[in-house]
Design a protein around this motif. Structure first.
Motif, PDB file in Angstrom:
ATOM      1  N   THR A 160       0.831  -1.206   0.000  1.00 29.36           N
ATOM      2  CA  THR A 160       0.000   0.000   0.000  1.00 29.36           C
ATOM      3  C   THR A 160       0.866   1.257   0.000  1.00 29.36           C
ATOM      4  O   THR A 160       0.614   2.224  -0.715  1.00 29.36           O
ATOM      5  CB  THR A 160      -0.934   0.013   1.224  1.00 29.36           C
ATOM      6  OG1 THR A 160      -1.745  -1.150   1.190  1.00 29.36           O
ATOM      7  CG2 THR A 160      -1.802   1.262   1.241  1.00 29.36           C
ATOM      8  N   SER A 204       1.116   4.176  -2.897  1.00 29.98           N
ATOM      9  CA  SER A 204       0.798   5.574  -2.603  1.00 29.98           C
ATOM     10  C   SER A 204       1.967   6.479  -2.912  1.00 29.98           C
ATOM     11  O   SER A 204       1.801   7.640  -3.224  1.00 29.98           O
ATOM     12  CB  SER A 204       0.395   5.722  -1.124  1.00 29.98           C
ATOM     13  OG  SER A 204       1.486   5.403  -0.294  1.00 29.98           O
ATOM     14  N   THR A 208       2.548   5.532  -7.635  1.00 32.49           N
ATOM     15  CA  THR A 208       1.619   5.664  -8.751  1.00 32.49           C
ATOM     16  C   THR A 208       0.264   6.174  -8.281  1.00 32.49           C
ATOM     17  O   THR A 208      -0.311   5.647  -7.329  1.00 32.49           O
ATOM     18  CB  THR A 208       1.433   4.310  -9.461  1.00 32.49           C
ATOM     19  OG1 THR A 208       2.708   3.835  -9.880  1.00 32.49           O
ATOM     20  CG2 THR A 208       0.540   4.464 -10.683  1.00 32.49           C
ATOM     21  N   GLN A 209      -0.247   7.196  -8.983  1.00 30.72           N
ATOM     22  CA  GLN A 209      -1.571   7.744  -8.715  1.00 30.72           C
ATOM     23  C   GLN A 209      -2.019   8.508  -9.948  1.00 30.72           C
ATOM     24  O   GLN A 209      -1.282   8.638 -10.921  1.00 30.72           O
ATOM     25  CB  GLN A 209      -1.526   8.669  -7.493  1.00 30.72           C
ATOM     26  CG  GLN A 209      -0.534   9.828  -7.668  1.00 30.72           C
ATOM     27  CD  GLN A 209      -0.481  10.704  -6.438  1.00 30.72           C
ATOM     28  OE1 GLN A 209      -1.421  10.726  -5.659  1.00 30.72           O
ATOM     29  NE2 GLN A 209       0.612  11.423  -6.265  1.00 30.72           N
ATOM     30  N   THR A 210      -3.238   8.994  -9.949  1.00 24.78           N
ATOM     31  CA  THR A 210      -3.712   9.849 -11.055  1.00 24.78           C
ATOM     32  C   THR A 210      -4.118  11.225 -10.546  1.00 24.78           C
ATOM     33  O   THR A 210      -4.491  12.077 -11.338  1.00 24.78           O
ATOM     34  CB  THR A 210      -4.919   9.199 -11.767  1.00 24.78           C
ATOM     35  OG1 THR A 210      -5.950   8.938 -10.797  1.00 24.78           O
ATOM     36  CG2 THR A 210      -4.512   7.914 -12.462  1.00 24.78           C
ATOM     37  N   LYS A 211      -4.025  11.413  -9.251  1.00 26.53           N
ATOM     38  CA  LYS A 211      -4.346  12.723  -8.696  1.00 26.53           C
ATOM     39  C   LYS A 211      -3.122  13.620  -8.746  1.00 26.53           C
ATOM     40  O   LYS A 211      -2.035  13.226  -8.314  1.00 26.53           O
ATOM     41  CB  LYS A 211      -4.835  12.582  -7.255  1.00 26.53           C
ATOM     42  CG  LYS A 211      -5.282  13.903  -6.648  1.00 26.53           C
ATOM     43  CD  LYS A 211      -5.796  13.695  -5.229  1.00 26.53           C
ATOM     44  CE  LYS A 211      -6.235  15.025  -4.623  1.00 26.53           C
ATOM     45  NZ  LYS A 211      -6.709  14.845  -3.227  1.00 26.53           N
ATOM     46  N   SER A 230      -1.132   8.248 -15.460  1.00 26.41           N
ATOM     47  CA  SER A 230      -0.574   7.945 -14.134  1.00 26.41           C
ATOM     48  C   SER A 230       0.386   9.054 -13.737  1.00 26.41           C
ATOM     49  O   SER A 230       0.951   9.750 -14.577  1.00 26.41           O
ATOM     50  CB  SER A 230       0.148   6.593 -14.131  1.00 26.41           C
ATOM     51  OG  SER A 230       1.298   6.653 -14.969  1.00 26.41           O
ATOM     52  N   SER A 285       3.567   9.222 -10.932  1.00 26.12           N
ATOM     53  CA  SER A 285       4.344   8.486  -9.938  1.00 26.12           C
ATOM     54  C   SER A 285       5.437   9.380  -9.367  1.00 26.12           C
ATOM     55  O   SER A 285       5.854  10.364  -9.988  1.00 26.12           O
ATOM     56  CB  SER A 285       4.965   7.226 -10.561  1.00 26.12           C
ATOM     57  OG  SER A 285       5.804   7.577 -11.651  1.00 26.12           O
ATOM     58  N   ASN A 313       7.218  11.270  -5.612  1.00 27.98           N
ATOM     59  CA  ASN A 313       6.758  12.057  -4.476  1.00 27.98           C
ATOM     60  C   ASN A 313       7.735  13.187  -4.203  1.00 27.98           C
ATOM     61  O   ASN A 313       8.809  13.261  -4.808  1.00 27.98           O
ATOM     62  CB  ASN A 313       6.595  11.182  -3.234  1.00 27.98           C
ATOM     63  CG  ASN A 313       7.886  10.511  -2.813  1.00 27.98           C
ATOM     64  OD1 ASN A 313       8.943  10.821  -3.336  1.00 27.98           O
ATOM     65  ND2 ASN A 313       7.788   9.570  -1.878  1.00 27.98           N
TER      66      ASN A 313
END
Length: 681
Positions: free
Chosen positions: A12, A16, A19-22, A60, A62, A64
């Motif tokens: 998880t 987080s 990879t995300q789309t936000k 996507s 990705s 941070n």
């Protein structure tokens, strides 16, 4: 002993972090090239991205903190961008080709375009293609904005194939798209309803992207915040002419803000100065503004194309104003030979078409050729008409007069000045000139008043072709003269039935392939339109003819009394008046908006043939109430309301009183709606 995290929790966390789309908030914004803080490279918004002049969806995102990989998709295409956030204002992106671009959020406060393009325009050609405008409003709030917008575009075929206004809707994410047909490089005006208007440079076949940043929300909420702001701080552009649009926003804002002479003053001076005073003053203003803009262009190191555009805009505005002097105040002004000699020739470049003043220039140039005695063609046209009058006259005495007028030499500058005692620079000379021309033309004008309704379409066609042959020959068939011919032909089609003779003339005399194609296409369109409508539009009513009474305007009062208790919007128009007929489309939208309310649309046919008036009402599907003014009734209302040109609009309140004798035209939607709503209270 180290604690061991459960495998599911590790997975998880990895997801987080990778990879995300936000879209991370720190990436949001409009990013410009750090080289100049002007060129718009990418916009990253919560629901979409803008890159390479297109909208993209997020596949996507990705990474941070400061390093990200952003995958974008558009249709079947997918691209990957590496993004490194160096600080809150700086970003580096690496594209698919491993090319790095350093970006900034902050737009240049003192623009320096660094001579990015010192190639001027090649010889521009007329084209026939579609323009696509895409755009978005950052931080779009449907509760703040009206959700619609429009694009105002004009060219020599405006109101022929396309309306001058193309409307669009804004979706819930703030995005919009509009397409329209265009024929030349030009400046268009994009409006966000209830918010802002701005300029964009377009070319047929091109696409443009415009982004309004979040400052637009501030000024929409509070118009006072425009203080100290311009479109420069709010707008961003992509596309082939994006940088040129940026340049012209700055240059034209500077021109209108810093010129010693406001646009209104340039027109007001027409009424305040004699013609020789005006042309000297107006050319001096042109020289000052050109010098001012050249200095700014040098300072900002603008492109050669921007320089050429500004010069074209200033030049066409000057010529528009100089020919506009003919319509001076409440009278028509004949021009003296020294005035005409000082009017510069328009450069034969389609760059002059970039400004909407070009159509006004063609209109006033048309007036010049047809009505000025020293234009070298109006006298020939008059003599051609006299030949027809001679064939129709039944009076020996009148025939003798017509023959004498045919044999009279053309009016010359020397003939006009006979008896003049006034300095050329004085207003007294202008009055003398008008009286002199009126005296010389009085016999012809009296004959014209008698016979004009009897003149057949074939005579009108031959006078048009004589004029166009003269203009094309005078200017060696350059692009401007061919545009003038196309403009006059379009106006002729609006007022006269199409026929094979004009079709043949177009084929043999218009050399530009686009102008030829479009003129022939319009010829076909008008022929089809003439037979398209077998009946009038729904809710079309005709008011019975009222005989003239000794009271003069009693017929007008009788008509108005029929609608007592309602607001009346009156339109004086004629079949031969192109601007009049251009107003029918926006008026139709206005009728829909006020359907069911106490508003009456009343049309007066003014200074036109009854038969042709009736045909156009049917052809253009003009609903409302109609009354044809005969010659005497037209004169009465012309004097009553000071009508010096049409279209002319009036507003009448519920009690039958004139509320506005110079009402807004139906195309001025905000102004006319405000007046109607006020009268309906």
């Amino acid at each position: 002993m180290r604690a061991i995290l459960p495998i599911s929790l590790i997975f998880t966390i990895l997801i987080s972090c990778s990879t995300q789309t936000k879209l991370p908030q720190e990436l949001k914004g409009n990013w410009l090239s750090a080289n100049d803080s002007i060129e718009w490279i990418i916009s990253l918004q919560p629901d979409f991205a803008v890159y390479d002049n297109k909208f993209w969806d997020y596949k996507s995102i990705s990474g941070n903190k400061s390093k990200f990989v952003i995958k974008l998709t558009e249709g079947t295409q997918t691209i990957s961008l590496k993004a490194v956030l160096e600080d809150s204002l700086s970003l580096k992106i690496t594209d698919n080709n491993n090319i790095d671009k350093r970006l900034t959020r902050k737009k240049a406060a003192r623009p320096d375009f660094r001579n990015y393009d010192m190639q001027g325009f090649e010889e521009l050609q007329m084209m026939d293609d579609t323009v696509t405008i895409r755009g978005f409003i950052e931080d779009y709030d449907p509760d703040i904005y009206d959700g619609t917008g429009s694009i105002y575009h004009r060219n020599v075929f405006s109101n022929v194939f396309e309306e001058e206004e193309t409307r669009f809707n804004i979706d819930t994410t703030g995005r919009f798209e509009a397409r329209f047909r265009a024929f030349n490089l030009q400046i268009i005006y994009l409006s966000i309803e209830g918010s802002s208007q701005t300029r964009i440079v377009i070319q047929p076949g091109s696409s443009a992207m415009i982004g309004f940043n979040n400052l637009l929300l501030d000024v929409t909420n509070d118009a006072r915040k425009w203080e100290g702001l311009t479109d420069w701080q709010i707008n961003h552009y992509m596309g082939e002419y994006g940088r040129l649009s940026e340049e012209l926003i700055l240059l034209l804002h500077h021109l209108y803000r810093n010129s010693n002479t406001s646009p209104l003053k340039k027109f007001d001076a027409i009424d305040e100065m004699s013609q020789m005073e005006y042309i000297g003053w107006r050319k001096e203003v042109y020289s000052q503004e050109t010098a001012m803009m050249d200095s700014l262009i040098l300072e900002m190191r603008n492109s050669k194309k921007a320089e050429e555009c500004v010069h074209g805009i200033l030049e066409i505005e000057l010529l528009h104003h100089l020919y506009h002097y003919q319509i001076s105040g409440t009278r028509f002004q004949y021009l003296a030979a020294p005035y005409i000699e000082q009017i510069p020739e328009l450069n034969a470049s389609s760059l002059n078409l970039i400004n909407t003043d070009f159509l006004s220039y063609l209109n006033y140039l048309n007036i010049f050729y047809r009505q000025q005695p020293l234009s070298n063609i109006s006298e020939d046209i008059a003599k051609y008409r006299l030949q027809f009058m001679l064939s129709q006259s039944k009076s020996t005495e009148e025939q003798k007069l017509i023959k004498e007028l045919i044999d009279v030499p053309a009016i010359t500058a020397e003939l006009l000045n006979q008896g003049n005692i006034y300095p050329l620079e004085s207003s007294d000379y202008d009055l003398f000139l008008n009286k002199r021309v009126a005296a010389l033309r009085k016999p012809y004008n009296e004959l014209w008043s008698k016979y004009w309704e009897k003149i057949p379409d074939s005579i009108h066609l031959h006078t048009l072709l004589k004029e166009l042959d003269f203009v094309l020959d005078k200017h060696n068939k350059n692009l401007i003269s061919q545009l003038y011919a196309a403009y006059c032909i379009n106006r002729f089609f609006e007022n006269n039935p199409p026929g094979p003779e004009l079709n043949l003339w177009i084929t043999n005399n218009i050399d530009d392939p686009i102008l030829k194609k479009l003129s022939l296409e319009y010829h076909k369109k008008e022929a089809e339109a003439a037979s398209e409508f077998a009946d009038y539009a729904e809710n079309t009513f005709f008011i019975s003819q009222i005989k003239n009474a000794e009271e003069g305007d009693e017929f007008f009062n009788k008509i108005i009394q029929q609608f007592k208790g309602k607001v009346i919007y009156i339109d004086f128009w004629a079949d031969w008046c192109s601007p009049c007929r251009a107003g029918f489309k926006p008026a139709a939208r206005l009728k829909k908006e006020y359907a069911g309310k106490d508003v009456v649309f009343l049309y007066f046919g003014y200074n036109c043939k009854n038969e042709r008036w009736d045909q156009v009402i049917k052809q253009d599907q003009v609903s409302g109430y109609h009354y044809w003014l005969d010659k005497e009734q037209g004169k009465v209302l012309k004097e009553k309301f000071g009508i010096i040109g049409i279209p002319h609009y009036l507003l009448v309140d519920r009690n039958g009183n004139i509320s506005a004798d110079q009402a807004p035209d139906p195309g001025n939607r905000a102004a006319i709606r405000e007046r109607l709503d006020e009268l309906l209270k």
